[in-house]
Motif scaffolding. Structure first.
Motif, PDB file in Angstrom:
ATOM      1  N   THR A   1       0.840  -1.197   0.000  1.00 15.48           N
ATOM      2  CA  THR A   1       0.000   0.000   0.000  1.00 15.48           C
ATOM      3  C   THR A   1       0.873   1.244   0.000  1.00 15.48           C
ATOM      4  O   THR A   1       2.009   1.236   0.486  1.00 15.48           O
ATOM      5  CB  THR A   1      -0.916   0.021   1.234  1.00 15.48           C
ATOM      6  N   LEU A   2       0.317   2.310  -0.526  1.00 14.87           N
ATOM      7  CA  LEU A   2       1.021   3.590  -0.503  1.00 14.87           C
ATOM      8  C   LEU A   2       1.128   4.127   0.913  1.00 14.87           C
ATOM      9  O   LEU A   2       2.124   4.781   1.263  1.00 14.87           O
ATOM     10  CB  LEU A   2       0.291   4.577  -1.416  1.00 14.87           C
TER      11      LEU A   2
ATOM     12  N   ALA B   1      -0.982   3.793  -7.226  1.00  7.43           N
ATOM     13  CA  ALA B   1      -2.165   3.950  -6.389  1.00  7.43           C
ATOM     14  C   ALA B   1      -3.220   4.799  -7.079  1.00  7.43           C
ATOM     15  O   ALA B   1      -4.417   4.527  -6.969  1.00  7.43           O
ATOM     16  CB  ALA B   1      -1.764   4.569  -5.048  1.00  7.43           C
TER      17      ALA B   1
ATOM     18  N   ASP C   1      -4.938   2.600  -9.707  1.00  2.40           N
ATOM     19  CA  ASP C   1      -5.743   1.510  -9.175  1.00  2.40           C
ATOM     20  C   ASP C   1      -6.943   1.987  -8.369  1.00  2.40           C
ATOM     21  O   ASP C   1      -7.947   1.274  -8.289  1.00  2.40           O
ATOM     22  CB  ASP C   1      -4.879   0.595  -8.299  1.00  2.40           C
ATOM     23  N   THR C   2      -6.850   3.165  -7.757  1.00  5.03           N
ATOM     24  CA  THR C   2      -7.918   3.584  -6.844  1.00  5.03           C
ATOM     25  C   THR C   2      -8.616   4.864  -7.257  1.00  5.03           C
ATOM     26  O   THR C   2      -9.695   5.152  -6.715  1.00  5.03           O
ATOM     27  CB  THR C   2      -7.347   3.780  -5.429  1.00  5.03           C
TER      28      THR C   2
ATOM     29  N   VAL D   1      -7.229   9.629  -4.308  1.00  6.44           N
ATOM     30  CA  VAL D   1      -6.460   8.395  -4.172  1.00  6.44           C
ATOM     31  C   VAL D   1      -6.625   7.854  -2.756  1.00  6.44           C
ATOM     32  O   VAL D   1      -6.568   8.604  -1.774  1.00  6.44           O
ATOM     33  CB  VAL D   1      -4.968   8.638  -4.488  1.00  6.44           C
TER      34      VAL D   1
ATOM     35  N   PRO E   1      -4.780   5.773  -0.217  1.00  5.73           N
ATOM     36  CA  PRO E   1      -3.451   5.164   0.002  1.00  5.73           C
ATOM     37  C   PRO E   1      -3.500   3.864   0.771  1.00  5.73           C
ATOM     38  O   PRO E   1      -2.528   3.099   0.749  1.00  5.73           O
ATOM     39  CB  PRO E   1      -2.697   6.248   0.779  1.00  5.73           C
TER      40      PRO E   1
ATOM     41  N   LYS F   1      -5.443   1.353   0.196  1.00  3.26           N
ATOM     42  CA  LYS F   1      -5.820   0.246  -0.673  1.00  3.26           C
ATOM     43  C   LYS F   1      -4.571  -0.399  -1.271  1.00  3.26           C
ATOM     44  O   LYS F   1      -3.654   0.292  -1.721  1.00  3.26           O
ATOM     45  CB  LYS F   1      -6.721   0.746  -1.794  1.00  3.26           C
TER      46      LYS F   1
ATOM     47  N   VAL G   1      -2.092  -2.033  -3.958  1.00  7.75           N
ATOM     48  CA  VAL G   1      -1.892  -1.771  -5.379  1.00  7.75           C
ATOM     49  C   VAL G   1      -1.389  -3.046  -6.041  1.00  7.75           C
ATOM     50  O   VAL G   1      -0.838  -3.943  -5.395  1.00  7.75           O
ATOM     51  CB  VAL G   1      -0.888  -0.621  -5.610  1.00  7.75           C
TER      52      VAL G   1
END
Length: 630
Positions: free
Chosen positions: A481-482, A567, A570-571, A621, A623, A625, A627
């Protein structure tokens, strides 16, 4: 105004000086033989004694004569047989570009000079004449008649970006001074001096590449003699070439002189666009084993974008309505593909032929196959190195003794909605709940970043005491995750330097492995670059490496940027894109976001995550979540 003949005469005078140095070297090698002949003839005729000192002198001079003749023969054979360096280029047959050959011949007729013998393209913003009359550079030529050697016309080498960016009239004006150089090149004395210089240079190269004691010892002597002669004629060669250039420039004054000024402006613009295209766009693809197959077409897009951004270049894009010089080619796409492959070989050291690990990529596929893959590879590398870091970073020198120590059971990485610069222990029960392996899946609602409310009833782990899940089973490594990256850099000031150093070591290791694989493939396939010497194993590629030197901090910033972009894709519904001047770009709602650099640098350099968190919030975004990594 000086006439072209003035420059030719000055160049011829310097060429004769070079040939006199060659004659002096030959005379010095034959001097012991001349003295030996005098001693032998004097002894045979009775004018010199035959015993005592005269006999010793004859034996000594005779031995020196044999040695000098052997060494002179060795130097002459190596200089004559050494293959002169040949600029790597893409040959263009007359059948593939009849209009281009016709333009060059018409230009030579207007200048009253011999036409070039052939045309070749090079992936560079330059044009020149190159002598390729050496027997190693082409098929065997028929034996010439007795008499002085008639010099052959050189080959015209044209920079491939010029053909795609310049118009036909501009290309003709730009090539006029270059084609005019075939006149002085045809002079016998200048041609002989150039052949002598190229032979010495090739011999010095052969001596430098010699391997083995039996081969290296004699060639080392040849190399010293060649370098000594090159130093002796260096000034004369420089002045000779200046005279040739002055003569060509004077002869080309009457052909499209006004248009040549405009064409010279286009040269500077083309060089700027070509450099940005190679370093920002092509280099990331080359590093991943892909090579853009339409680099010359891409330089047109890059220069058009530069004209749109730069007020000084606004008027240049209006020329695009005229006929481009690439229309002089029968199949521009085929030539562009060959030039693009050669550019990858020269500037990156890639294989000479396409293969499974060296495949072309079209510009339409570049965002998905290069940009997205580059981001995910760097994100995967960042998390791989992050996993290998110690569980707790170095102590914060600013921490006061009153600060409570951080928990040792939970990894000091990240949790959903972590606040920047917040110690882990200050969150009390919230931290074990966020790091609980039995926590809700990523798609379930997450609590607010500033909220410390307990989990709702029915949530797994809601009724368990703090730390019960950790005591039952070891906590797995946090997901990619970010938020994990941001929290580690923001909470642990010393982790940034350690992470940057390990990233640099990892990238260096991968580059060494890739270089070893390329060397193995080249040795197995027996591929050699033309014109790089007698030994195919000593290609010396890449000739012009483009990899910019990056510090460890810059490398870390690039990897964090890649993680942010992953990220966002993807989000937040962002997409990878291609900027013709800056390379990989992040597109949000179809527009490029160029404001990511400052928040990332604030996190990497200062450990301040608030600017980046604000940027992520504006974009949407998430973060926390996970990736998708490469």
């Amino acid at each position: 105004m000086a006439s072209p003949e003035t420059g030719v005469l000055a160049a011829r005078g310097r060429a004769l000086a070079v040939l006199r140095v060659r004659g002096a070297a030959l005379a010095l090698a034959l001097l012991p033989a001349a003295v030996a002949v005098v001693l032998l003839v004097g002894g045979a005729t009775g004018r010199l004694g035959t015993e005592g000192g005269w006999a010793v002198a004859r034996w000594a001079v005779g031995s020196l004569t044999v040695l000098s003749l052997l060494l002179a023969t060795l130097v002459s054979v190596v200089v004559a047989r050494a293959r002169p360096a040949l600029s790597p280029s893409v040959p263009v047959a007359e059948e593939a570009a009849p209009d281009l050959y016709r333009l060059v011949r018409d230009l030579a007729d207007r200048l009253d000079v011999p036409a070039p013998s052939a045309i070749a393209l090079t992936p560079d913003c330059d044009s020149w004449l190159e002598d390729r009359t050496h027997r190693a550079h082409g098929p065997p030529r028929p034996a010439r008649r007795a008499g002085r050697r008639a010099p052959e016309a050189p080959v015209l080498v044209i920079g491939s970006p010029f053909l795609w960016w310049m118009r036909v009239a501009e290309l003709r004006a730009l090539l006029a001074p270059v084609v005019a150089g075939t006149g002085p090149s045809a002079h016998p004395d200048i041609a002989a001096a150039r052949r002598f210089i190229r032979g010495l240079d090739a011999a010095a190269g052969v001596a430098a590449r010699a391997r083995g004691p039996l081969r290296a010892l004699p060639l080392r002597f040849v190399g010293r003699v060649a370098r000594l002669l090159l130093r002796a004629v260096g000034d004369h060669v420089v002045l000779m070439e200046r005279g040739v250039a002055a003569a060509a420039s004077e002869r080309a004054q009457g052909v499209d002189y006004g248009l040549r000024i405009v064409a010279q402006e286009q040269v500077g613009l083309a060089y700027a666009g070509w450099d940005r295209l190679l370093t920002r766009v092509a280099l990331p693809a080359w590093r991943m084993g892909r090579w853009p197959s339409r680099l010359d077409a891409g330089v047109v897009s890059a220069l058009t974008e530069l004209s749109r951004r730069d007020r000084l270049a606004q008027g240049f894009a209006s020329r695009l309505g005229e006929r481009p010089a690439c229309d002089l080619l029968e199949e521009p796409g085929t030539i562009d593909r060959a030039a693009s492959l050669l550019a990858a070989r020269l500037f990156h050291g890639g294989p000479a032929e396409p293969g499974p690990n060296w495949s072309p990529v079209a510009w339409q596929q570049y965002p998905e196959e290069i940009v997205d893959r580059k981001w995910r590879l760097e994100a995967a590398r960042l998390h791989r190195v992050l996993d290998e870091l110690p569980a707790a970073g170095p102590a914060d020198p600013d921490r006061t003794p009153a600060d409570p120590p951080a928990t040792t059971t939970a990894p000091p990485l990240t949790y959903a909605g972590a606040r920047a610069r917040t110690p882990a222990a200050s969150h009390g029960e919230g931290l074990p709940r966020a790091l609980d392996p039995a926590a809700p899946p990523p798609g379930s609602p997450l609590r607010s970043r500033r909220s410390e409310a307990p989990a709702p009833a029915g949530t797994p782990g809601a009724g368990e005491p703090p730390g019960a899940a950790e005591a039952a089973a070891p906590a797995p490594l946090p997901g990619p995750t970010l938020a994990r990256v941001i929290d580690r850099l923001a909470r642990d000031p010393g982790s940034g330097d350690l992470l940057a150093a390990r990233l640099g070591a990892e990238v260096a290791r991968e580059e060494r492995e890739e270089a070893a694989r390329q060397a193995t493939r080249s040795g197995r396939d027996g591929t050699a670059d033309p014109g790089r010497g007698d030994d195919p194993a000593d290609d010396g590629l890449p000739l012009f490496p483009l990899q910019p030197p990056r510090t460890a901090r810059e490398l870390l910033a690039d990897h964090v940027t890649a993680m942010v972009c992953c990220a966002a894709v993807d989000t937040a519904g962002a997409a990878p894109g291609l900027d013709w001047l800056d390379g990989p770009a992040l597109l949000v709602d179809g527009a490029r976001r160029a404001d990511l650099g400052r928040p990332v640098l604030s996190l990497v350099d200062d450990g301040d995550a608030e600017p980046l968190r604000g940027w992520l919030h504006r974009i949407g975004v998430r973060p926390e979540k996970p990736v998708r990594l490469a």
